[in-house]
Structure formats: structure tokens, C-alpha cells
Design a protein around this motif. Sequence first.
Motif, PDB file in Angstrom:
ATOM      1  N   MET B  47      36.463  40.015  41.133  1.00 39.56           N
ATOM      2  CA  MET B  47      36.556  41.187  42.253  1.00 39.56           C
ATOM      3  C   MET B  47      36.916  42.594  41.518  1.00 39.56           C
ATOM      4  SD  MET B  47      38.932  38.800  45.463  1.00 39.56           S
ATOM      5  CE  MET B  47      39.409  39.488  46.124  1.00 39.56           C
ATOM      6  N   ARG B  48      37.855  43.261  41.186  1.00 38.94           N
ATOM      7  CA  ARG B  48      38.717  44.495  40.539  1.00 38.94           C
ATOM      8  C   ARG B  48      37.260  44.278  39.380  1.00 38.94           C
ATOM      9  NH1 ARG B  48      43.340  46.644  40.544  1.00 38.94           N
ATOM     10  NH2 ARG B  48      42.694  48.990  39.700  1.00 38.94           N
ATOM     11  N   LEU B  49      36.732  44.466  38.795  1.00 39.04           N
ATOM     12  CA  LEU B  49      36.099  44.901  37.683  1.00 39.04           C
ATOM     13  C   LEU B  49      34.266  45.178  39.027  1.00 39.04           C
ATOM     14  CD1 LEU B  49      36.397  42.675  34.730  1.00 39.04           C
ATOM     15  CD2 LEU B  49      37.256  44.677  35.064  1.00 39.04           C
ATOM     16  N   SER B  50      34.311  44.104  39.880  1.00 38.56           N
ATOM     17  CA  SER B  50      32.643  43.914  40.504  1.00 38.56           C
ATOM     18  C   SER B  50      32.469  45.816  41.267  1.00 38.56           C
ATOM     19  CB  SER B  50      32.549  43.662  41.368  1.00 38.56           C
ATOM     20  OG  SER B  50      32.975  43.767  43.254  1.00 38.56           O
ATOM     21  N   ARG B  51      30.796  46.069  41.576  1.00 42.15           N
ATOM     22  CA  ARG B  51      30.469  46.683  41.575  1.00 42.15           C
ATOM     23  C   ARG B  51      30.370  47.306  43.682  1.00 42.15           C
ATOM     24  NH1 ARG B  51      24.700  47.481  39.426  1.00 42.15           N
ATOM     25  NH2 ARG B  51      24.966  45.433  39.202  1.00 42.15           N
ATOM     26  N   ASN B  52      31.670  46.508  43.992  1.00 40.61           N
ATOM     27  CA  ASN B  52      31.626  46.519  45.118  1.00 40.61           C
ATOM     28  C   ASN B  52      32.990  47.022  45.722  1.00 40.61           C
ATOM     29  OD1 ASN B  52      32.580  45.460  47.988  1.00 40.61           O
ATOM     30  ND2 ASN B  52      30.995  44.185  48.230  1.00 40.61           N
ATOM     31  N   GLY B  53      32.325  47.942  46.424  1.00 34.90           N
ATOM     32  CA  GLY B  53      34.040  49.277  46.040  1.00 34.90           C
ATOM     33  C   GLY B  53      35.457  47.775  47.271  1.00 34.90           C
ATOM     34  N   VAL B  54      34.303  47.332  48.301  1.00 35.30           N
ATOM     35  CA  VAL B  54      35.683  46.560  48.941  1.00 35.30           C
ATOM     36  C   VAL B  54      36.486  45.236  48.600  1.00 35.30           C
ATOM     37  CG1 VAL B  54      36.179  44.904  51.132  1.00 35.30           C
ATOM     38  CG2 VAL B  54      34.013  46.482  51.290  1.00 35.30           C
ATOM     39  N   SER B  59      41.355  43.642  46.334  1.00 37.07           N
ATOM     40  CA  SER B  59      41.830  43.158  45.109  1.00 37.07           C
ATOM     41  C   SER B  59      43.347  43.674  44.065  1.00 37.07           C
ATOM     42  CB  SER B  59      40.979  42.993  43.717  1.00 37.07           C
ATOM     43  OG  SER B  59      41.960  42.855  41.764  1.00 37.07           O
ATOM     44  N   ALA B  60      43.323  44.903  43.904  1.00 38.17           N
ATOM     45  CA  ALA B  60      44.053  46.196  43.981  1.00 38.17           C
ATOM     46  C   ALA B  60      44.934  46.347  44.598  1.00 38.17           C
ATOM     47  CB  ALA B  60      43.192  47.554  44.134  1.00 38.17           C
ATOM     48  N   THR B  61      44.682  45.974  46.264  1.00 37.09           N
ATOM     49  CA  THR B  61      45.763  45.982  47.578  1.00 37.09           C
ATOM     50  C   THR B  61      46.408  44.837  47.299  1.00 37.09           C
ATOM     51  OG1 THR B  61      44.360  47.431  48.597  1.00 37.09           O
ATOM     52  CG2 THR B  61      47.018  45.767  49.771  1.00 37.09           C
ATOM     53  N   TYR B  62      45.657  43.406  46.213  1.00 37.26           N
ATOM     54  CA  TYR B  62      47.086  42.399  46.404  1.00 37.26           C
ATOM     55  C   TYR B  62      47.775  42.551  44.992  1.00 37.26           C
ATOM     56  CZ  TYR B  62      47.627  37.434  45.111  1.00 37.26           C
ATOM     57  OH  TYR B  62      48.272  36.696  45.132  1.00 37.26           O
ATOM     58  N   VAL B  63      47.270  43.026  44.107  1.00 35.38           N
ATOM     59  CA  VAL B  63      47.595  43.423  42.813  1.00 35.38           C
ATOM     60  C   VAL B  63      49.637  44.081  43.466  1.00 35.38           C
ATOM     61  CG1 VAL B  63      47.588  43.829  40.491  1.00 35.38           C
ATOM     62  CG2 VAL B  63      45.862  42.709  41.568  1.00 35.38           C
ATOM     63  N   TRP B  64      49.289  44.994  43.854  1.00 30.60           N
ATOM     64  CA  TRP B  64      49.640  46.255  44.069  1.00 30.60           C
ATOM     65  C   TRP B  64      51.346  45.703  45.160  1.00 30.60           C
ATOM     66  CZ3 TRP B  64      50.269  49.058  49.192  1.00 30.60           C
ATOM     67  CH2 TRP B  64      51.284  50.064  49.356  1.00 30.60           C
TER      68      TRP B  64
END
Lengths: 264, 262
Positions: B47-54, B59-64
Amino acid sequence: MRFPSKLPPKDVIVRATDVCYSVNGHQILHDVSLDVHRGEVVVLLGPSGAGKTTFLRTINMLNPYDDGTIFVDGHLMGYKKTRSGAYTPDSGRHLAEQRRNIGFVFQHFNLWPHMTALENVWHTPVRILKQPKAQAVEEAKQLLARVGLADRMDAHPNGLSGGQQQRVAIARALAMHPSLMLFDEPTSALDPEMTLEVLAVMKQLARSGDTTMMIVTHEIEFAREVADRIVVMADGRLLEQGTPEEVLDHPKEQRTREFLAKVL
Amino acid sequence: MHFDWTFFWDSLFQPSNAYLHGLMLTIVISILAMILGLILGLVLALMRLSRNGVLRFISATYVWVLRGIPLLVTLVIIYLGLAAAGIYKFQDASVLGISIAGSIQAALVGLTLNEGAYVSEIIRSAVAALPEGQLESSLAMGMTRASAMRWIILPQAVRTMIPPLGNQFNQLMKNTSLLSIIGVSEVFLITQSISSATFRTFEIFIVTGIYYLLLTTIWTFAQNALENMFNRRLGIETVSLRTRMASMFAGARAKLSPSSRD
């Protein structure tokens, strides 16, 4: 974007029309237009920063161009034709299929290090094109033999010299039976001896006559020998073009003369 | 100081059934949580590496969030918090004839959620560390981004991932001791109960320390074997654990006594 109403003729394999490309607001290509005919060997020359590599990379859309059109083998790169005949952008599966018709050889080879030389060559035909494995492996062996690597097929890339890696990369691209081969400074990362072995393979390919080749290089003598046509670029524009004799021996443009004076 | 050697040796070499059961639970939960964490981590990384911004944002929020909260707090929220709020209560359940306590289910969920966040960062950075040319040559050959990921990028990134993933598993095995707080009868909780029943706190916790050390040491060997397996696939020379440690100690010795070098 304006689309030409007519497809290029069948024997025009590449038709680039007014191609523009910028990075971060800095324009690198200015309205580059070029036709390449089937079976032709075109060498792109010019000083560093002229946009030769950038132009080559826009042809298979490694650089998505901002304006203009590029047709390869009758297909508008990066676009899909809808039933009504209109073009819609497609940078996914459709573009991937278009690229299978275009071989690309990189300056730094970019072989896949987790596979042997042989696997590098048969991988895409088998895993992506779903060709029968036995047949693809057999063909891969023939291709490696053709580039002089019959005895190094089971080596991994990091066990091969630069020249050998580049020859594997050429075989890998040929395994897809592309109608067009693009070479981006294929010998710039090699020492002189290895340069010769790679150029020998490319000459052989050029002489076979059935592969259309576009080559960005700084090897002027090689260009004279293999090119049907030499195209000189400077500052992101096409400067002049013609047969090797016309361009190398009787250049019309002052910039071409300056460039040749430096490299010859 | 009094050290009860008989008790110590008995606990070490003839552990009670309850103790062995706790040890088993520690191992099983660690392995399951690692497997589930790998799956979740892979999904998050893609998800983090995909081209879809959402997808990237989620993913970034989850990890944070998950990396910013202590595992202990996550566990308590999931097991006790959700139940106290009446949102969800983990019940004992039977899967394939094996009864699984609610606390163990909550433990697996908590560890997996936490592990997934760390694993996804490991995968993401291993992919980011690959040269750009690897993706470019895959695309130029006519692969979609997904195929390039599947055949070219991830198989190479795995080699880079193994050392940090191995450390992650090592951490995870030790972190299972936190599960005692939600009442999972893994080896730490069993040790605590032995300790309060016998007052041999020093002896029994040393025994448990030795068992944790044993588990993590076995894993070190397994990890080394895995690394060598991937090295062979890349045509890189393999390094045995012995030479690796020998060179490590040789370095340390050289530092300690530069005069004694021969």
C-alpha cells in the motif's frame, strides 16, 4: 493533446511528433520530431545534456512526455484506443504490452542479479508472455550463444564482466522479439576492450538487417560504420541529420562542427 | 546470599509440565504472530509503495500510530479496553478441536498489529534500497508494476530484509513476556507464579532467562542459515556463523590488546 488523424505508414516504425518533456519546470526536449523506418539503424549523437538519452527514454515511456505524440509500430505510446476510436491514457497493463515490442539496453545493464544469465533471458518470455518453458530456454541458449556467452550461461551477473553483462542484456531484450531496439549509451560504462566486444555484437545485429535500432553513443567510428542515418541533437532539439558521410564529413551546422571537432 | 542450587538445576533440567506448556505457548505465539505480522506488513508495504495516494496515506498513518504506542498499551486496549467499553470481548473458542483462550486470541491480534507496522517499514526500506534500474529494466521488458514487484523487486529485497526481520523476530519472542499482563500463561507468567509460590525468585528467573537465551540463540543459527540460502541464490559467497563470529572476536581482541597481535 492533439492526436494526428492518420496513422503513420506501415514502414515508419517510430514517428515522434513535436515531443516535449520537462522535469521540475525545466524543459529538456523541445518539439522533437523524428521518423524511423523499419530495419533502419539510427545513431543519435550530440554533446552531453543534448537530450539524446531523454529522447530515447520517452520512446518507450520510461520518461512520460508532456506534449506531442509518439507512435511505435502503429501504436500511440501510453494511450489505448477505445471502441469509438478515441485515445485514452493508459500507463498500466496496456503500456506494459506496448513496451514488449521495444527492447531497451541500459548504460548500466540492469540485469537481475538474483537470476543466472540464462534465467535473465528466458524469464520474461516464460513468466510474463507465458511461453512454454522448454522452448523459451532453448531460444535463450541460442541467443546467449549468438552474443558469445554459450559458456557463461549459468553465471550470475555479479560473476560476469561488464561487457559480458551488457551482452546478456542485449540477449534479454532480443528474447522478446521486439520490432525496435533502443540502446542508451551501451558502452559508456565499459573499458575499451569490453566496448569492442559489445560493439561487435551490435554490428552483427545491425548487419542482420531485420532489427530496427536507435543508438545513443559517443563512439563516432562505430556510428560511421553501422548507421544508416545519424541524427545530431543539441540543447534538447534536433540539429541536423543525414548519412554518416553527410553529417560526419560535411556537417551543415556550426554546432555540429564544434561537437565533432571535440570528439573526432 | 543463599542460592538454592538443587532448585535451580531441577527447574532447568526437569521443568514442570506447566512450565513446559508456558514455554510452548511462548514459541507458538511468537511464530504465529510473526507469520501474521509478515502478511500484514507485506500488505501495508505494498500500500505504501503503490501509486494510489489514499492507500499510501492509510498505510503511513497506521505505521505512525502503531509504532508510536507501546505494545503493552496496545495489548491492554485490545483485550481489556474493548471489553470494558462493551465493543468486543474475546471469548474462548475452539479451532480444529484445540481450545484457544480469549486472552491468547487478543495476544495474537495485538502482536500482529504491532508487528505488521514494523515489518512494513522493513520491507519498504529494503525495496527503496534497490537501485532504480531494477524497476526500470523490468518495466522496459514489458512488466506491469505488480509483475516487477513479484518477480524482480521483492525477491531481491528479501535478502536485504532478512537481517532486520530476524532481529524483529528476536524482539518479538522476548516481547511475548508482556502478554503476562493480559493473563496469557506463557513462560513469564508461569515463572512469576512459581516465584510467588516458592519465593525462589532469583533462581527461577535465571532459569527463565536461560530459556529465552536458548530460544533466541537457536533463532540466530536459523537466521544465519536463511541468509546463506539467499546469498547462494544471488551467487554471493556464504559466510558461516563461525567465521563471522571469529572475525568479530578477532576484531575485539585486536582492539583490546594491539600488542599481542601476531
